[in-house]
Design a protein around this motif. Structure first.
Motif, mmCIF file in Angstrom:
data_model
loop_
_atom_site.group_PDB
_atom_site.id
_atom_site.type_symbol
_atom_site.label_atom_id
_atom_site.label_comp_id
_atom_site.label_asym_id
_atom_site.label_seq_id
_atom_site.Cartn_x
_atom_site.Cartn_y
_atom_site.Cartn_z
ATOM 1 N N HIS A 118 0.844 -1.193 0.000
ATOM 2 C CA HIS A 118 0.000 0.000 0.000
ATOM 3 C C HIS A 118 0.885 1.251 0.000
ATOM 4 C CE1 HIS A 118 -3.386 -2.548 0.774
ATOM 5 N NE2 HIS A 118 -2.940 -2.929 1.954
ATOM 6 N N THR A 122 1.133 9.433 -2.463
ATOM 7 C CA THR A 122 0.915 9.277 -3.899
ATOM 8 C C THR A 122 1.674 10.344 -4.671
ATOM 9 O OG1 THR A 122 -1.051 10.686 -3.890
ATOM 10 C CG2 THR A 122 -1.384 8.329 -3.496
ATOM 11 N N THR A 201 -6.477 4.473 -1.461
ATOM 12 C CA THR A 201 -5.108 3.986 -1.627
ATOM 13 C C THR A 201 -4.909 2.648 -0.931
ATOM 14 O OG1 THR A 201 -4.358 5.267 0.298
ATOM 15 C CG2 THR A 201 -4.110 6.291 -1.872
ATOM 16 N N PHE A 240 -6.748 9.674 -3.309
ATOM 17 C CA PHE A 240 -5.450 9.678 -3.978
ATOM 18 C C PHE A 240 -4.833 11.066 -4.072
ATOM 19 C CE2 PHE A 240 -6.108 5.348 -5.085
ATOM 20 C CZ PHE A 240 -4.842 4.853 -5.392
#
Length: 333
Positions: A118, A122, A201, A240
């Motif tokens: 994970h 981002t 995410t 995100f």
């Protein structure tokens, strides 16, 4: 993915055997908030490795999980998805039914482990990839017709809103009701279809070994429903494209417009948004944050009502989604 239902090793052994999985050990997964999940080690795994994820679905009825398994098998050749294992007793008539086991009228699936991890943060590149992926998902699922036969029912968030706003501070209730009213005024003919509706995410896996992160897995298809594509887009953008702070920095909420633009560019490389969708996006961003604000409040409500406690129960902070909803609403009004 907290653990609400506890199984014995003998029960794990029996269920895994029905999928042809040589069970050795189950380890609880405590991330997430909806279902009971475990990593499954087999006789062939070494050290802390595991080969499968075992999920017992706490809220969705088996018929809904059969639909979900069908959706996952439909997507598996287009996107990085671990399609559920098929039972050794399968009859080969319906792929979803061939995957689902039952425990006390709750559905069970076993899926292979996907590689990757994970993301803790981002990038614009990752957001661009996710835009493309979500558009491919929307496009691929148009093959399942009629779509309503493959999506689970949408939750009655209006009922939850009425319950929660009755006890909220006035300013919070006003914020939620104003966003709700604006959403109700959006065009009714925005494009619709089967959507993921939970593409956070922590429902994705990535390979970070190269110069550019590469998506290796999509997870948790329990909420697949017929909904406006723009809702799915807004939900994914909200997670995100937001940096969520931790307790050391006051749990800050920082939305990144450049990441959002990268996401939309990626999405439109597969499916171009309509003019109404583009115009409606700011309100949908606020509304989708409101839905997840309500979702987290709802989890707290049911944990309290059902006496769910313990280290295996995870609760996400609803205030973070409230702050994100307020941020988006501030850009609308």
């Amino acid at each position: 993915m907290s653990v609400y239902t506890h199984l014995s090793d003998d029960e794990f052994f029996a269920f895994c055997g029905l999928y042809g999985v040589p069970f050795r050990q189950a380890t609880a997964i405590v991330q997430g908030i909806k279902n009971s999940n475990w990593f499954i080690q087999t006789d062939n795994d070494t050290d802390d490795d595991f080969s499968y994820v075992f999920t017992l679905y706490e809220e969705r009825v088996p018929a809904d999980i059969i639909k979900m398994a069908t959706v996952m098998h439909t997507l598996k050749d287009k996107l990085p998805i671990a399609a559920p294992l098929i039972k050794k007793t399968a009859k080969g008539k319906h792929i979803g039914e061939d995957c689902v086991m039952r425990y006390e009228n709750k559905a069970i699936l076993v899926v292979p482990k996907l590689s990757g991890s994970h993301p803790s943060q981002t990038s614009e590149s990752m957001c661009h990839q996710m835009g493309q992926v979500l558009a491919v998902l929307h496009d691929t699922l148009t093959t399942l017709q009629p779509a309503e036969d493959y999506g689970v029912p949408l939750y009655d968030w209006a009922r939850v809103k009425e319950r929660e706003t009755a006890f909220m501070p006035t300013d919070e209730a006003c914020l939620m009701n104003d966003i709700w009213t604006a959403y109700a005024k959006l065009p009714k003919d925005l494009p619709k279809g089967l959507c993921h509706l939970d593409m956070f995410t922590d429902n994705t896996l990535w390979d970070f070994s190269g110069k550019t992160p590469r998506l290796t897995g999509l997870l948790d298809f329990t909420e697949v429903s017929v909904e406006h594509y723009l809702m799915d887009i807004a939900i994914t953008i909200n997670d995100f494209c937001t940096t969520w702070g931790d307790a050391t920095d006051g749990e800050s909420v920082n939305f990144d417009t450049a990441k959002m633009n990268a996401f939309i560019t990626g999405y439109e490389s597969v499916r171009v948004l309509t003019a109404d969708e583009k115009q409606s996006l700011p309100v949908m961003l606020a509304y989708s944050a409101t839905i997840f604000w309500l979702l987290r409040l709802n989890v707290i409500h049911y944990n309290r009502e059902q006496g769910r406690t313990g280290d295996d129960i995870m609760v996400k902070n609803p205030d973070l989604m409230k702050r994100l909803a307020a941020f988006h609403w501030g850009r609308v009004v």
